[in-house]
Motif scaffolding. Structure first.
Motif, PDB file in Angstrom:
ATOM      1  N   ASP A 249      18.096   6.519  11.385  1.00 22.21           N
ATOM      2  CA  ASP A 249      18.527   5.124  11.478  1.00 22.21           C
ATOM      3  C   ASP A 249      17.571   4.202  10.729  1.00 22.21           C
ATOM      4  OD1 ASP A 249      20.785   5.677  12.896  1.00 22.21           O
ATOM      5  OD2 ASP A 249      20.007   5.027  14.850  1.00 22.21           O
ATOM      6  N   SER A 250      16.279   4.407  10.933  1.00 21.79           N
ATOM      7  CA  SER A 250      15.271   3.600  10.232  1.00 21.79           C
ATOM      8  C   SER A 250      15.175   4.011   8.764  1.00 21.79           C
ATOM      9  CB  SER A 250      13.907   3.751  10.905  1.00 21.79           C
ATOM     10  OG  SER A 250      13.929   3.247  12.226  1.00 21.79           O
ATOM     11  N   TYR A 251      15.350   5.306   8.511  1.00 19.66           N
ATOM     12  CA  TYR A 251      15.288   5.808   7.136  1.00 19.66           C
ATOM     13  C   TYR A 251      16.313   5.106   6.250  1.00 19.66           C
ATOM     14  CZ  TYR A 251      15.596   9.063   3.195  1.00 19.66           C
ATOM     15  OH  TYR A 251      15.618   9.613   1.934  1.00 19.66           O
ATOM     16  N   GLU A 252      17.514   4.886   6.766  1.00 17.15           N
ATOM     17  CA  GLU A 252      18.558   4.239   5.973  1.00 17.15           C
ATOM     18  C   GLU A 252      18.160   2.817   5.592  1.00 17.15           C
ATOM     19  OE1 GLU A 252      22.217   4.543   8.098  1.00 17.15           O
ATOM     20  OE2 GLU A 252      22.348   6.736   7.865  1.00 17.15           O
ATOM     21  N   LYS A 253      17.477   2.123   6.498  1.00 18.29           N
ATOM     22  CA  LYS A 253      17.009   0.777   6.194  1.00 18.29           C
ATOM     23  C   LYS A 253      15.907   0.811   5.135  1.00 18.29           C
ATOM     24  CE  LYS A 253      17.943  -1.431  10.661  1.00 18.29           C
ATOM     25  NZ  LYS A 253      17.321  -2.179  11.789  1.00 18.29           N
ATOM     26  N   ILE A 254      15.031   1.815   5.249  1.00 15.53           N
ATOM     27  CA  ILE A 254      13.970   1.960   4.250  1.00 15.53           C
ATOM     28  C   ILE A 254      14.579   2.314   2.899  1.00 15.53           C
ATOM     29  CG2 ILE A 254      11.942   3.304   3.574  1.00 15.53           C
ATOM     30  CD1 ILE A 254      11.383   3.762   6.561  1.00 15.53           C
ATOM     31  N   PHE A 255      15.509   3.251   2.905  1.00 17.88           N
ATOM     32  CA  PHE A 255      16.146   3.761   1.692  1.00 17.88           C
ATOM     33  C   PHE A 255      16.712   2.628   0.839  1.00 17.88           C
ATOM     34  CE2 PHE A 255      19.505   5.740  -0.796  1.00 17.88           C
ATOM     35  CZ  PHE A 255      18.996   6.994  -1.121  1.00 17.88           C
ATOM     36  N   THR A 256      17.331   1.653   1.492  1.00  9.50           N
ATOM     37  CA  THR A 256      17.963   0.547   0.772  1.00  9.50           C
ATOM     38  C   THR A 256      17.024  -0.646   0.578  1.00  9.50           C
ATOM     39  OG1 THR A 256      18.843  -0.297   2.870  1.00  9.50           O
ATOM     40  CG2 THR A 256      20.264   1.170   1.581  1.00  9.50           C
ATOM     41  N   GLY A 257      15.797  -0.528   1.085  1.00  8.22           N
ATOM     42  CA  GLY A 257      14.831  -1.610   0.938  1.00  8.22           C
ATOM     43  C   GLY A 257      15.069  -2.781   1.866  1.00  8.22           C
ATOM     44  N   GLN A 258      15.902  -2.597   2.896  1.00  3.69           N
ATOM     45  CA  GLN A 258      16.268  -3.693   3.783  1.00  3.69           C
ATOM     46  C   GLN A 258      15.407  -3.793   5.034  1.00  3.69           C
ATOM     47  OE1 GLN A 258      20.430  -2.885   4.483  1.00  3.69           O
ATOM     48  NE2 GLN A 258      21.078  -3.983   2.641  1.00  3.69           N
ATOM     49  N   ILE A 259      14.565  -2.809   5.274  1.00  2.46           N
ATOM     50  CA  ILE A 259      13.769  -2.827   6.504  1.00  2.46           C
ATOM     51  C   ILE A 259      12.732  -3.948   6.459  1.00  2.46           C
ATOM     52  CG2 ILE A 259      11.921  -1.228   5.772  1.00  2.46           C
ATOM     53  CD1 ILE A 259      12.400   0.068   8.659  1.00  2.46           C
ATOM     54  N   LYS A 260      12.559  -4.613   7.589  1.00  2.56           N
ATOM     55  CA  LYS A 260      11.603  -5.705   7.695  1.00  2.56           C
ATOM     56  C   LYS A 260      10.240  -5.170   8.125  1.00  2.56           C
ATOM     57  CE  LYS A 260      15.006  -8.564   6.936  1.00  2.56           C
ATOM     58  NZ  LYS A 260      15.184  -9.178   5.594  1.00  2.56           N
ATOM     59  N   LYS A 261       9.194  -5.887   7.764  1.00  2.52           N
ATOM     60  CA  LYS A 261       7.843  -5.401   8.056  1.00  2.52           C
ATOM     61  C   LYS A 261       7.548  -5.318   9.552  1.00  2.52           C
ATOM     62  CE  LYS A 261       5.762  -9.984   7.368  1.00  2.52           C
ATOM     63  NZ  LYS A 261       4.779 -10.738   6.548  1.00  2.52           N
ATOM     64  N   TYR A 262       8.275  -6.095  10.373  1.00  2.00           N
ATOM     65  CA  TYR A 262       8.019  -6.103  11.814  1.00  2.00           C
ATOM     66  C   TYR A 262       8.853  -5.076  12.570  1.00  2.00           C
ATOM     67  CZ  TYR A 262      12.046  -9.261  11.358  1.00  2.00           C
ATOM     68  OH  TYR A 262      13.249  -9.816  11.018  1.00  2.00           O
ATOM     69  N   GLU A 263       9.749  -4.373  11.870  1.00  5.84           N
ATOM     70  CA  GLU A 263      10.561  -3.356  12.533  1.00  5.84           C
ATOM     71  C   GLU A 263       9.779  -2.050  12.666  1.00  5.84           C
ATOM     72  OE1 GLU A 263      15.015  -3.404  11.633  1.00  5.84           O
ATOM     73  OE2 GLU A 263      14.155  -4.139   9.750  1.00  5.84           O
ATOM     74  N   LYS A 264      10.242  -1.197  13.585  1.00  7.42           N
ATOM     75  CA  LYS A 264       9.634   0.126  13.705  1.00  7.42           C
ATOM     76  C   LYS A 264       9.821   0.872  12.393  1.00  7.42           C
ATOM     77  CE  LYS A 264       9.333   4.107  16.791  1.00  7.42           C
ATOM     78  NZ  LYS A 264       9.849   4.749  18.021  1.00  7.42           N
ATOM     79  N   TYR A 265       8.764   1.487  11.898  1.00  3.82           N
ATOM     80  CA  TYR A 265       8.733   2.178  10.603  1.00  3.82           C
ATOM     81  C   TYR A 265       8.864   1.208   9.429  1.00  3.82           C
ATOM     82  CZ  TYR A 265       9.479   6.424  13.375  1.00  3.82           C
ATOM     83  OH  TYR A 265       9.359   7.436  14.290  1.00  3.82           O
ATOM     84  N   GLY A 266       8.685  -0.092   9.697  1.00  3.77           N
ATOM     85  CA  GLY A 266       8.801  -1.074   8.624  1.00  3.77           C
ATOM     86  C   GLY A 266       7.628  -1.074   7.669  1.00  3.77           C
TER      87      GLY A 266
END
Length: 217
Positions: free
Chosen positions: A99-116
């Motif tokens: 779930d977090s990987y997909e956010k990282i993959f697309t560059g959409q993960i925020k720095k305050y999120e888990k695994y951000g």
């Protein structure tokens, strides 16, 4: 799903997967990993497996010798995982829930999120002198239920069937100390809460890192 423009997705052959598995088994037998939480979703062999794949990914991208050293029995402390253009780099690979990987993959993960953020523990600061080039960060996808299905030994088929590593980028050694280490990640502006790490870490959002392609220039 399209990979973020600054990242590199590296895929492996069955032969390379087998090599990574064998190295992971050897490393686990002779090297004790430090600062790994007991409740981690991946066992020590799987954690080492992800680490080996990260090193192979960087070697493949930089087009350097993909053969890994096999001196685990000696207990020798390495001077870095990668030597490139007369500089040494340490490769850090995070095993991340899909779930977090997909956010990282697309560059959409925020720095305050888990695994951000990608992290470097302050406890290893004394090793930084060896990494004359800096730190390179990679991410390996693991199942969302990895913690529930964790086994004490071996590498689960879900890990072995994932034939790719995502290279996030790198930070130069001289830039690392510009970041303030903390036990907590950045605060979520909506909840005012922070992710708590298992140790005091230097933290790098992907926007803080250089693309790995810069090393080829």
């Amino acid at each position: 799903m399209e990979v973020y423009k600054k990242f590199e997705l590296i895929k492996f052959s069955e032969k390379e997967i087998a090599i990574a598995k064998n190295h992971a088994l050897a490393r686990t037998k002779h090297i004790i990993r430090q600062f790994v939480p007991r409740a981690a979703p991946s066992n020590p062999i799987e954690s080492n497996y992800g680490g080996v794949l990260g090193e192979l990914a960087i070697r493949k991208f930089l087009k350097i010798d993909t053969r890994l050293e096999e001196n685990y029995e000696s207990g020798t402390i390495d001077s870095g995982d990668i030597e490139f253009k007369n500089k040494a780099y340490d490769v850090k690979t995070d095993l991340v829930f899909e779930d977090s990987y997909e956010k990282i993959f697309t560059g959409q993960i925020k720095k305050y999120e888990k695994y951000g953020c990608r992290v470097f523990t302050q406890k290893h600061l004394h090793h930084l002198v060896k990494y004359t080039g800096g730190l390179i960060f990679c991410v390996f996808r693991i199942p969302n239920n990895a913690k529930d299905t964790r086994e004490d030994s071996g590498i689960r088929k879900e890990y072995l069937s994932n034939n790719s590593i995502l290279i996030i980028g790198y930070v130069e050694r001289d830039k690392i100390l510009e970041f303030k280490p903390s036990l907590y990640g950045p605060k979520n502006p909506e909840t005012n809460k922070s992710v708590r790490y298992n140790s005091v870490n230097f933290q790098f959002h992907h926007t803080d890192l250089y693309p790995i392609s810069n090393l080829l220039k």
